[in-house]
Design a protein around this motif. Structure first.
Motif, PDB file in Angstrom:
ATOM      1  N   HIS A  68       0.834  -1.208   0.000  1.00 15.33           N
ATOM      2  CA  HIS A  68       0.000   0.000   0.000  1.00 15.33           C
ATOM      3  C   HIS A  68       0.865   1.253   0.000  1.00 15.33           C
ATOM      4  CE1 HIS A  68      -3.277   2.735   0.741  1.00 15.33           C
ATOM      5  NE2 HIS A  68      -2.678   3.194   1.829  1.00 15.33           N
ATOM      6  N   LEU A  69       0.655   2.075  -1.025  1.00 19.42           N
ATOM      7  CA  LEU A  69       1.289   3.386  -1.106  1.00 19.42           C
ATOM      8  C   LEU A  69       0.172   4.418  -1.037  1.00 19.42           C
ATOM      9  CD1 LEU A  69       3.784   5.170  -1.584  1.00 19.42           C
ATOM     10  CD2 LEU A  69       3.391   4.899  -4.045  1.00 19.42           C
ATOM     11  N   CYS A  70       0.121   5.160   0.057  1.00 20.81           N
ATOM     12  CA  CYS A  70      -0.991   6.072   0.298  1.00 20.81           C
ATOM     13  C   CYS A  70      -1.032   7.183  -0.755  1.00 20.81           C
ATOM     14  CB  CYS A  70      -0.873   6.687   1.686  1.00 20.81           C
ATOM     15  SG  CYS A  70      -2.176   7.887   2.040  1.00 20.81           S
ATOM     16  N   PRO A  71      -2.097   7.278  -1.547  1.00 21.42           N
ATOM     17  CA  PRO A  71      -2.163   8.318  -2.579  1.00 21.42           C
ATOM     18  C   PRO A  71      -2.252   9.721  -1.996  1.00 21.42           C
ATOM     19  CG  PRO A  71      -4.257   7.140  -2.418  1.00 21.42           C
ATOM     20  CD  PRO A  71      -3.277   6.390  -1.576  1.00 21.42           C
ATOM     21  N   TYR A  72      -2.896   9.847  -0.827  1.00 23.18           N
ATOM     22  CA  TYR A  72      -3.013  11.178  -0.226  1.00 23.18           C
ATOM     23  C   TYR A  72      -1.672  11.646   0.334  1.00 23.18           C
ATOM     24  CZ  TYR A  72      -8.000  10.658  -0.807  1.00 23.18           C
ATOM     25  OH  TYR A  72      -9.247  10.495  -1.359  1.00 23.18           O
ATOM     26  N   GLY A  73      -0.824  10.689   0.716  1.00 26.21           N
ATOM     27  CA  GLY A  73       0.525  11.047   1.129  1.00 26.21           C
ATOM     28  C   GLY A  73       1.318  11.622  -0.028  1.00 26.21           C
ATOM     29  N   LEU A  74       1.201  10.975  -1.195  1.00 21.92           N
ATOM     30  CA  LEU A  74       1.878  11.481  -2.389  1.00 21.92           C
ATOM     31  C   LEU A  74       1.347  12.855  -2.781  1.00 21.92           C
ATOM     32  CD1 LEU A  74       2.131   8.296  -4.657  1.00 21.92           C
ATOM     33  CD2 LEU A  74       4.029   9.602  -3.682  1.00 21.92           C
ATOM     34  N   LYS A  75       0.034  13.027  -2.686  1.00 20.92           N
ATOM     35  CA  LYS A  75      -0.558  14.310  -3.047  1.00 20.92           C
ATOM     36  C   LYS A  75      -0.140  15.400  -2.069  1.00 20.92           C
ATOM     37  CE  LYS A  75      -4.806  14.226  -4.787  1.00 20.92           C
ATOM     38  NZ  LYS A  75      -6.254  13.919  -4.999  1.00 20.92           N
ATOM     39  N   SER A  76      -0.025  15.053  -0.793  1.00 16.07           N
ATOM     40  CA  SER A  76       0.439  16.024   0.200  1.00 16.07           C
ATOM     41  C   SER A  76       1.869  16.458  -0.092  1.00 16.07           C
ATOM     42  CB  SER A  76       0.358  15.422   1.606  1.00 16.07           C
ATOM     43  OG  SER A  76      -0.978  15.170   1.977  1.00 16.07           O
ATOM     44  N   LYS A  77       2.728  15.484  -0.384  1.00 15.90           N
ATOM     45  CA  LYS A  77       4.133  15.785  -0.697  1.00 15.90           C
ATOM     46  C   LYS A  77       4.237  16.675  -1.930  1.00 15.90           C
ATOM     47  CE  LYS A  77       8.585  13.444  -1.424  1.00 15.90           C
ATOM     48  NZ  LYS A  77       8.899  13.905  -2.793  1.00 15.90           N
ATOM     49  N   ASP A  78       3.450  16.345  -2.960  1.00 15.94           N
ATOM     50  CA  ASP A  78       3.477  17.140  -4.191  1.00 15.94           C
ATOM     51  C   ASP A  78       2.992  18.560  -3.936  1.00 15.94           C
ATOM     52  OD1 ASP A  78       3.445  17.425  -7.241  1.00 15.94           O
ATOM     53  OD2 ASP A  78       1.352  17.843  -6.739  1.00 15.94           O
ATOM     54  N   LEU A  79       1.921  18.710  -3.164  1.00 19.22           N
ATOM     55  CA  LEU A  79       1.389  20.042  -2.876  1.00 19.22           C
ATOM     56  C   LEU A  79       2.393  20.881  -2.104  1.00 19.22           C
ATOM     57  CD1 LEU A  79      -0.898  22.101  -2.887  1.00 19.22           C
ATOM     58  CD2 LEU A  79      -1.900  20.918  -0.925  1.00 19.22           C
ATOM     59  N   LEU A  80       3.025  20.277  -1.113  1.00 17.70           N
ATOM     60  CA  LEU A  80       4.036  21.004  -0.329  1.00 17.70           C
ATOM     61  C   LEU A  80       5.201  21.463  -1.208  1.00 17.70           C
ATOM     62  CD1 LEU A  80       4.032  18.685   2.806  1.00 17.70           C
ATOM     63  CD2 LEU A  80       3.511  21.142   2.846  1.00 17.70           C
TER      64      LEU A  80
END
Length: 252
Positions: free
Chosen positions: A19-31
């Motif tokens: 499991h790779l959390c998609p919201y984690g990736l989106k948070s990192k990208d937004l930051l």
């Protein structure tokens, strides 16, 4: 809106083999797009994730921290940066599906007109826009026909008298739209569009403008957050008008 070039944010997110959390990736990208250097902490096991949430007193991941302050998950981060309003100020209403359907249908109609006639601004392009829109709207309903038919019963006059009509309607709309796109079997497609368009328009006018009821529109499916009113009325008037126009064009 919070902006900071070169500042540091701390992010805890789930990164596991399964499991790779998609919201984690989106948070990192937004930051990163907001100019933050991200201290990216991976939670690689369920045990590690549970321990982190217990320690921080949170129920979900990812979690972002800026200047020692916990911002929260991805949605909270969007609020922090001014992309979204706070949850208590957000409206349940969304016209995004409607805009997407009519926007793509319009561009497809122009593309077909360009291909067929070498010109994007043709009468056939307008006809295609309506017929393709009908097909897209039918697909939205057919994705969950049970949910659509249930919502439809709230206001459609024929469905309230003959319940199966709620499941017939999307198929009729799709059939009329497909035949009108092809310019085939007008003797069938036009009457279908006229009947369902007329009944639909009458139902919406009665429910919204006479009875003053506040309902959700089933026009883009049973999970719609679009208020019943202008959009659904437009859909039905388009079908009614297209049916009449096709009859006049072919047999007039």
């Amino acid at each position: 809106m919070a902006e900071a070039q070169g500042k540091t944010a701390t992010l805890y997110r789930m990164v596991m083999k399964q499991h790779l959390c998609p919201y984690g990736l989106k948070s990192k990208d937004l930051l990163e797009r907001r100019g933050y250097i991200v201290e990216d902490h991976h939670l690689t096991t369920r045990k590690e994730t549970d321990a982190f949430m217990a320690q921080e007193g949170v129920d979900t991941t990812p979690q972002t921290y800026i200047d020692g302050e916990r911002i929260g998950g991805y949605d909270d981060l969007r609020v922090y940066f001014g992309v979204n309003r706070p949850k208590d100020e957000q409206s349940d209403t969304s016209y995004q599906p409607v805009i997407a359907i009519f926007g793509v249908a319009f561009l497809m109609a122009l593309a077909l007109s360009w291909y067929a006639f070498g010109d994007i601004l043709t009468l056939r392009a307008f006809e295609w826009f309506i017929s393709i829109s009908m097909c897209f709207l039918a697909v939205q309903k057919l994705q969950d026909i049970e949910s659509f038919s249930t919502m439809f019963l709230n206001y459609d006059l024929l469905a309230q008298r003959w319940v199966p009509y709620g499941k017939v309607y999307p198929f009729g709309e799709a059939l009329a739209g497909i035949l009108m796109t092809a310019g085939a079997l007008t003797w069938l497609s036009a009457p279908v569009a006229i009947v369902i368009g007329a009944i639909g328009a009458t139902s919406v006018i009665k429910a919204v403008y006479i009875d003053k009821r506040e309902l959700k529109c089933a026009c883009v499916g049973g999970s719609s957050n679009v208020p019943l009113g202008f959009v659904s009325l437009t859909e039905n008037v388009m079908m009614l008008g297209m049916g009449i126009w096709m009859l006049i064009k072919v047999y007039g």
